[in-house]
Design an enzyme around this catalytic site. Structure first.
Site, mmCIF file in Angstrom:
data_model
loop_
_atom_site.group_PDB
_atom_site.id
_atom_site.type_symbol
_atom_site.label_atom_id
_atom_site.label_comp_id
_atom_site.label_asym_id
_atom_site.label_seq_id
_atom_site.Cartn_x
_atom_site.Cartn_y
_atom_site.Cartn_z
ATOM 1 N N LYS A 13 0.954 -1.213 0.401
ATOM 2 C CA LYS A 13 0.531 0.193 0.307
ATOM 3 C C LYS A 13 0.936 1.012 0.011
ATOM 4 O O LYS A 13 2.006 1.002 0.058
ATOM 5 C CB LYS A 13 -0.983 -0.357 1.025
ATOM 6 C CG LYS A 13 -2.011 -1.373 1.233
ATOM 7 C CD LYS A 13 -2.983 -1.227 2.534
ATOM 8 C CE LYS A 13 -4.264 -1.917 2.446
ATOM 9 N NZ LYS A 13 -4.992 -2.252 3.340
ATOM 10 N N TYR A 53 -12.404 -2.308 -3.404
ATOM 11 C CA TYR A 53 -13.185 -2.689 -1.884
ATOM 12 C C TYR A 53 -14.082 -2.228 -1.684
ATOM 13 O O TYR A 53 -15.219 -2.232 -1.022
ATOM 14 C CB TYR A 53 -12.638 -1.428 -0.719
ATOM 15 C CG TYR A 53 -11.030 -1.919 -0.245
ATOM 16 C CD1 TYR A 53 -10.375 -2.943 0.542
ATOM 17 C CD2 TYR A 53 -9.999 -0.538 -0.857
ATOM 18 C CE1 TYR A 53 -9.232 -2.936 0.606
ATOM 19 C CE2 TYR A 53 -8.874 -0.852 -0.572
ATOM 20 C CZ TYR A 53 -8.123 -2.144 0.414
ATOM 21 O OH TYR A 53 -7.460 -2.303 1.187
ATOM 22 N N PHE A 61 -15.398 2.772 8.431
ATOM 23 C CA PHE A 61 -13.956 3.162 7.666
ATOM 24 C C PHE A 61 -13.872 3.629 5.939
ATOM 25 O O PHE A 61 -12.932 3.577 5.725
ATOM 26 C CB PHE A 61 -12.717 2.656 7.985
ATOM 27 C CG PHE A 61 -13.081 0.802 7.608
ATOM 28 C CD1 PHE A 61 -13.107 0.520 6.355
ATOM 29 C CD2 PHE A 61 -14.448 0.240 8.398
ATOM 30 C CE1 PHE A 61 -13.403 -0.885 6.099
ATOM 31 C CE2 PHE A 61 -14.244 -1.192 8.375
ATOM 32 C CZ PHE A 61 -13.880 -1.714 6.907
ATOM 33 N N ARG A 89 -1.059 -14.747 3.914
ATOM 34 C CA ARG A 89 -2.157 -13.865 4.595
ATOM 35 C C ARG A 89 -1.313 -14.209 6.235
ATOM 36 O O ARG A 89 -1.654 -12.792 7.102
ATOM 37 C CB ARG A 89 -3.847 -14.567 4.855
ATOM 38 C CG ARG A 89 -4.132 -14.236 3.785
ATOM 39 C CD ARG A 89 -5.095 -12.893 3.738
ATOM 40 N NE ARG A 89 -5.883 -13.326 4.944
ATOM 41 C CZ ARG A 89 -6.716 -11.509 4.963
ATOM 42 N NH1 ARG A 89 -6.398 -10.943 4.307
ATOM 43 N NH2 ARG A 89 -7.389 -10.965 6.312
ATOM 44 N N THR A 95 -5.461 -8.053 10.647
ATOM 45 C CA THR A 95 -5.904 -6.693 9.858
ATOM 46 C C THR A 95 -5.261 -5.579 11.095
ATOM 47 O O THR A 95 -5.160 -4.541 10.105
ATOM 48 C CB THR A 95 -6.718 -6.639 9.800
ATOM 49 O OG1 THR A 95 -7.566 -7.934 9.560
ATOM 50 C CG2 THR A 95 -7.907 -5.725 9.462
ATOM 51 N N ARG A 106 3.168 -6.956 9.261
ATOM 52 C CA ARG A 106 1.523 -5.739 10.020
ATOM 53 C C ARG A 106 2.173 -5.290 11.784
ATOM 54 O O ARG A 106 2.625 -4.605 12.093
ATOM 55 C CB ARG A 106 0.409 -6.031 9.763
ATOM 56 C CG ARG A 106 -0.349 -5.792 8.931
ATOM 57 C CD ARG A 106 -1.392 -6.468 8.671
ATOM 58 N NE ARG A 106 -2.634 -6.117 6.939
ATOM 59 C CZ ARG A 106 -3.598 -6.498 6.682
ATOM 60 N NH1 ARG A 106 -3.922 -7.011 7.426
ATOM 61 N NH2 ARG A 106 -4.205 -6.331 5.634
ATOM 62 N N ASN A 116 -2.180 -0.386 7.264
ATOM 63 C CA ASN A 116 -1.563 -1.229 7.738
ATOM 64 C C ASN A 116 -0.931 -1.666 6.524
ATOM 65 O O ASN A 116 0.051 -3.189 6.525
ATOM 66 C CB ASN A 116 -3.224 -2.129 8.071
ATOM 67 C CG ASN A 116 -3.982 -2.639 7.028
ATOM 68 O OD1 ASN A 116 -3.765 -2.230 5.605
ATOM 69 N ND2 ASN A 116 -4.758 -3.500 7.223
ATOM 70 N N HIS A 119 -2.184 -4.719 1.420
ATOM 71 C CA HIS A 119 -2.825 -6.007 1.099
ATOM 72 C C HIS A 119 -2.863 -7.033 0.786
ATOM 73 O O HIS A 119 -2.015 -7.724 -0.226
ATOM 74 C CB HIS A 119 -3.738 -5.365 0.375
ATOM 75 C CG HIS A 119 -5.223 -6.362 -0.394
ATOM 76 N ND1 HIS A 119 -6.794 -6.199 0.331
ATOM 77 C CD2 HIS A 119 -5.695 -7.187 -1.236
ATOM 78 C CE1 HIS A 119 -7.368 -6.909 -0.386
ATOM 79 N NE2 HIS A 119 -6.242 -7.552 -1.325
ATOM 80 N N GLU A 130 -9.019 -10.502 -8.027
ATOM 81 C CA GLU A 130 -8.271 -10.023 -7.427
ATOM 82 C C GLU A 130 -6.963 -9.758 -8.322
ATOM 83 O O GLU A 130 -6.971 -8.355 -8.541
ATOM 84 C CB GLU A 130 -7.506 -9.975 -6.131
ATOM 85 C CG GLU A 130 -8.400 -8.707 -5.181
ATOM 86 C CD GLU A 130 -8.760 -9.506 -3.695
ATOM 87 O OE1 GLU A 130 -7.313 -9.885 -3.639
ATOM 88 O OE2 GLU A 130 -9.540 -8.781 -2.643
#
Ligand code: DAT
Ligand code: MG
Length: 153
Positions: A13, A53, A61, A89, A95, A106, A116, A119, A130
């Protein structure tokens, strides 16, 4: 018999790019044993962010999330390997960075859910959607590395 090969999408990100953590983050996946099959630097625009998203539309949020992901360039990559979706993951961590396990991306580099860092697709269906959202099929390369037989056997 080798485990089933999967492909999954990650996005470093805007905060990951701005904090110069792209190499560190990609390196963690390489060291874990996954293979890069697609990679590029892009600036996500609002329509793409809204598609990405869509599942979060209407949540408190959501607006902040769209703003955050469109702030600055990101690195998108497709990683391939045995159990790649779950492996990625777990390497990314929870998250909310303040709850993410130390040793995860993270958990090592983040403190706030609003920044964070990364993704990662969360299931086979989302991974497929995706990957297709960010990469054309001719941008994904199929190949083997000599080391792969020492990573999965
Ligand atoms: P993940 O990115 O771990 O898959 P998610 O899909 O539940 O998490 O949410 C997508 C992103 O939205 C997440 O990376 C950060 C943001 N987000 C989720 N829950 C949030 C919350 N309670 N407050 C602020 N941002 C949140
Ligand atoms: Mg998610």
């Amino acid at each position: 018999m080798p485990a089933e090969t999967e492909r999954t999408l990650i996005i470093v990100k805007p905060d990951g790019v701005q904090r110069a953590l792209v190499g560190e983050i990609l390196s963690r996946f390489e060291r874990r044993g996954l293979r890069l099959v697609g990679l590029k630097l892009i600036h996500i625009d609002r329509p793409l962010a809204e598609q990405h998203y869509a599942e979060h539309q209407g949540k408190p949020f959501y607006d902040g999330l769209i703003e955050y992901i469109t702030l600055s360039p990101v690195v998108v990559a497709v990683l391939e390997g045995p159990h790649a979706i779950q492996v990625v993951r777990n390497t990314v961590g929870g998250t909310r960075p303040h709850e993410a396990a130390p040793g995860s991306i993270r958990g090592d580099f983040g403190v706030d859910v609003g920044r964070n860092l990364i993704h990662a697709s969360d299931a086979p269906e989302t991974a497929q959607t995706e990957v297709a959202l960010y990469f054309k099929s001719n941008e994904l390369l199929s190949y083997q590395r000599d080391v792969d037989r020492w990573i999965s056997g």
